[in-house]
Write a protein that holds these residues in place. Structure first.
Motif, mmCIF file in Angstrom:
data_model
loop_
_atom_site.group_PDB
_atom_site.id
_atom_site.type_symbol
_atom_site.label_atom_id
_atom_site.label_comp_id
_atom_site.label_asym_id
_atom_site.label_seq_id
_atom_site.Cartn_x
_atom_site.Cartn_y
_atom_site.Cartn_z
ATOM 1 N N CYS A 269 -40.826 -68.577 67.965
ATOM 2 C CA CYS A 269 -42.025 -68.049 67.322
ATOM 3 C C CYS A 269 -41.603 -67.331 66.038
ATOM 4 C CB CYS A 269 -42.724 -67.046 68.232
ATOM 5 S SG CYS A 269 -43.276 -67.752 69.793
ATOM 6 N N PHE A 270 -42.458 -67.394 65.037
ATOM 7 C CA PHE A 270 -42.175 -66.639 63.830
ATOM 8 C C PHE A 270 -43.379 -65.782 63.487
ATOM 9 C CE2 PHE A 270 -43.861 -70.669 62.262
ATOM 10 C CZ PHE A 270 -44.750 -70.275 61.292
ATOM 11 N N ARG A 271 -43.136 -64.773 62.659
ATOM 12 C CA ARG A 271 -44.194 -63.849 62.247
ATOM 13 C C ARG A 271 -44.192 -63.724 60.737
ATOM 14 N NH1 ARG A 271 -44.369 -58.512 65.785
ATOM 15 N NH2 ARG A 271 -46.532 -58.634 65.136
ATOM 16 N N LEU A 272 -45.385 -63.561 60.193
ATOM 17 C CA LEU A 272 -45.564 -63.283 58.777
ATOM 18 C C LEU A 272 -45.983 -61.837 58.623
ATOM 19 C CD1 LEU A 272 -47.643 -66.411 57.746
ATOM 20 C CD2 LEU A 272 -45.193 -66.051 57.466
ATOM 21 N N GLY A 273 -45.590 -61.235 57.532
ATOM 22 C CA GLY A 273 -45.979 -59.863 57.266
ATOM 23 C C GLY A 273 -46.156 -59.624 55.782
ATOM 24 N N THR A 274 -46.801 -58.517 55.467
ATOM 25 C CA THR A 274 -46.977 -58.101 54.080
ATOM 26 C C THR A 274 -46.740 -56.597 53.987
ATOM 27 O OG1 THR A 274 -49.352 -57.814 54.428
ATOM 28 C CG2 THR A 274 -48.653 -59.902 53.491
ATOM 29 N N TYR B 224 -35.317 -60.342 58.107
ATOM 30 C CA TYR B 224 -36.414 -61.145 57.580
ATOM 31 C C TYR B 224 -36.066 -61.712 56.214
ATOM 32 C CZ TYR B 224 -37.114 -56.606 55.390
ATOM 33 O OH TYR B 224 -36.914 -55.430 54.714
ATOM 34 N N LEU B 225 -36.842 -62.701 55.797
ATOM 35 C CA LEU B 225 -36.791 -63.228 54.436
ATOM 36 C C LEU B 225 -38.007 -62.706 53.704
ATOM 37 C CD1 LEU B 225 -35.958 -66.970 55.132
ATOM 38 C CD2 LEU B 225 -34.389 -65.185 54.384
ATOM 39 N N THR B 226 -37.890 -62.516 52.429
ATOM 40 C CA THR B 226 -39.033 -62.066 51.645
ATOM 41 C C THR B 226 -39.188 -62.921 50.395
ATOM 42 O OG1 THR B 226 -40.110 -60.154 50.628
ATOM 43 C CG2 THR B 226 -37.740 -60.321 50.347
ATOM 44 N N ASP B 227 -40.415 -63.094 49.976
ATOM 45 C CA ASP B 227 -40.759 -63.840 48.773
ATOM 46 C C ASP B 227 -42.182 -63.435 48.428
ATOM 47 O OD1 ASP B 227 -40.869 -65.688 46.675
ATOM 48 O OD2 ASP B 227 -39.762 -67.177 47.804
ATOM 49 N N THR B 228 -42.764 -64.101 47.467
ATOM 50 C CA THR B 228 -44.157 -63.802 47.168
ATOM 51 C C THR B 228 -45.024 -64.331 48.306
ATOM 52 O OG1 THR B 228 -44.543 -65.901 46.035
ATOM 53 C CG2 THR B 228 -43.742 -64.055 44.682
ATOM 54 N N ARG B 229 -46.171 -63.734 48.464
ATOM 55 C CA ARG B 229 -47.102 -64.180 49.503
ATOM 56 C C ARG B 229 -47.472 -65.646 49.283
ATOM 57 N NH1 ARG B 229 -50.176 -62.013 53.385
ATOM 58 N NH2 ARG B 229 -52.211 -62.911 53.806
ATOM 59 N N GLU B 230 -47.646 -66.035 48.036
ATOM 60 C CA GLU B 230 -48.016 -67.415 47.719
ATOM 61 C C GLU B 230 -46.929 -68.400 48.165
ATOM 62 O OE1 GLU B 230 -48.692 -70.167 43.776
ATOM 63 O OE2 GLU B 230 -49.181 -68.037 43.652
ATOM 64 N N ALA B 231 -45.659 -68.065 47.920
ATOM 65 C CA ALA B 231 -44.561 -68.955 48.293
ATOM 66 C C ALA B 231 -44.466 -69.126 49.800
ATOM 67 C CB ALA B 231 -43.243 -68.413 47.748
ATOM 68 N N LEU B 232 -44.590 -68.026 50.554
ATOM 69 C CA LEU B 232 -44.514 -68.135 52.007
ATOM 70 C C LEU B 232 -45.755 -68.804 52.577
ATOM 71 C CD1 LEU B 232 -42.769 -64.803 53.015
ATOM 72 C CD2 LEU B 232 -41.790 -67.080 52.806
ATOM 73 N N ALA B 233 -46.918 -68.584 51.988
ATOM 74 C CA ALA B 233 -48.135 -69.257 52.453
ATOM 75 C C ALA B 233 -48.006 -70.765 52.268
ATOM 76 C CB ALA B 233 -49.354 -68.725 51.717
ATOM 77 N N THR B 234 -47.417 -71.182 51.149
ATOM 78 C CA THR B 234 -47.187 -72.610 50.910
ATOM 79 C C THR B 234 -46.239 -73.174 51.960
ATOM 80 O OG1 THR B 234 -47.589 -72.369 48.550
ATOM 81 C CG2 THR B 234 -46.328 -74.301 49.239
ATOM 82 N N LEU B 235 -45.179 -72.446 52.276
ATOM 83 C CA LEU B 235 -44.240 -72.875 53.305
ATOM 84 C C LEU B 235 -44.943 -73.068 54.644
ATOM 85 C CD1 LEU B 235 -41.345 -73.326 54.468
ATOM 86 C CD2 LEU B 235 -41.263 -70.846 54.809
ATOM 87 N N ILE B 236 -45.757 -72.103 55.044
ATOM 88 C CA ILE B 236 -46.448 -72.176 56.332
ATOM 89 C C ILE B 236 -47.451 -73.328 56.336
ATOM 90 C CG2 ILE B 236 -47.949 -70.951 57.940
ATOM 91 C CD1 ILE B 236 -44.920 -70.015 57.662
ATOM 92 N N ASN C 118 -45.885 -57.999 48.718
ATOM 93 C CA ASN C 118 -44.773 -58.885 49.054
ATOM 94 C C ASN C 118 -45.016 -59.488 50.428
ATOM 95 O OD1 ASN C 118 -43.156 -58.250 46.726
ATOM 96 N ND2 ASN C 118 -42.828 -56.261 47.677
ATOM 97 N N ALA C 119 -44.488 -60.682 50.652
ATOM 98 C CA ALA C 119 -44.650 -61.365 51.930
ATOM 99 C C ALA C 119 -43.295 -61.482 52.620
ATOM 100 C CB ALA C 119 -45.255 -62.741 51.718
#
Length: 63
Positions: free
Chosen positions: A17-22, A39-51, A27-28
């Motif tokens: 299982c994975f979790r997203l956070g802000t 954790y890994l961090t990037d912009t919210r947009e980049a992680l949303a695209t990944l998901i 930052n995401a």
């Protein structure tokens, strides 16, 4: 360490299982559930695209 607000875990069938956070600065973050200190961090947009790509089956091997 930033104050991260984690969403509920997302679990693939039979996989980790994975979790997203802000944080308050927009930052995401993404982590394996239960390992929120690592954790890994990037912009919210980049992680949303990944998901979105994972959920669309483009990268299901990551789950």
């Amino acid at each position: 360490m930033p104050k991260i607000t984690w969403e509920n875990p997302f679990c693939g069938a039979g996989n980790n299982c994975f979790r997203l956070g802000t944080d308050s600065e927009g930052n995401a973050y993404i982590t394996v559930s239960g390992q929120e200190d690592t954790y890994l961090t990037d912009t919210r947009e980049a992680l949303a695209t990944l998901i979105r790509d994972i959920k669309a089956g483009k990268a299901d091997h990551l789950l």
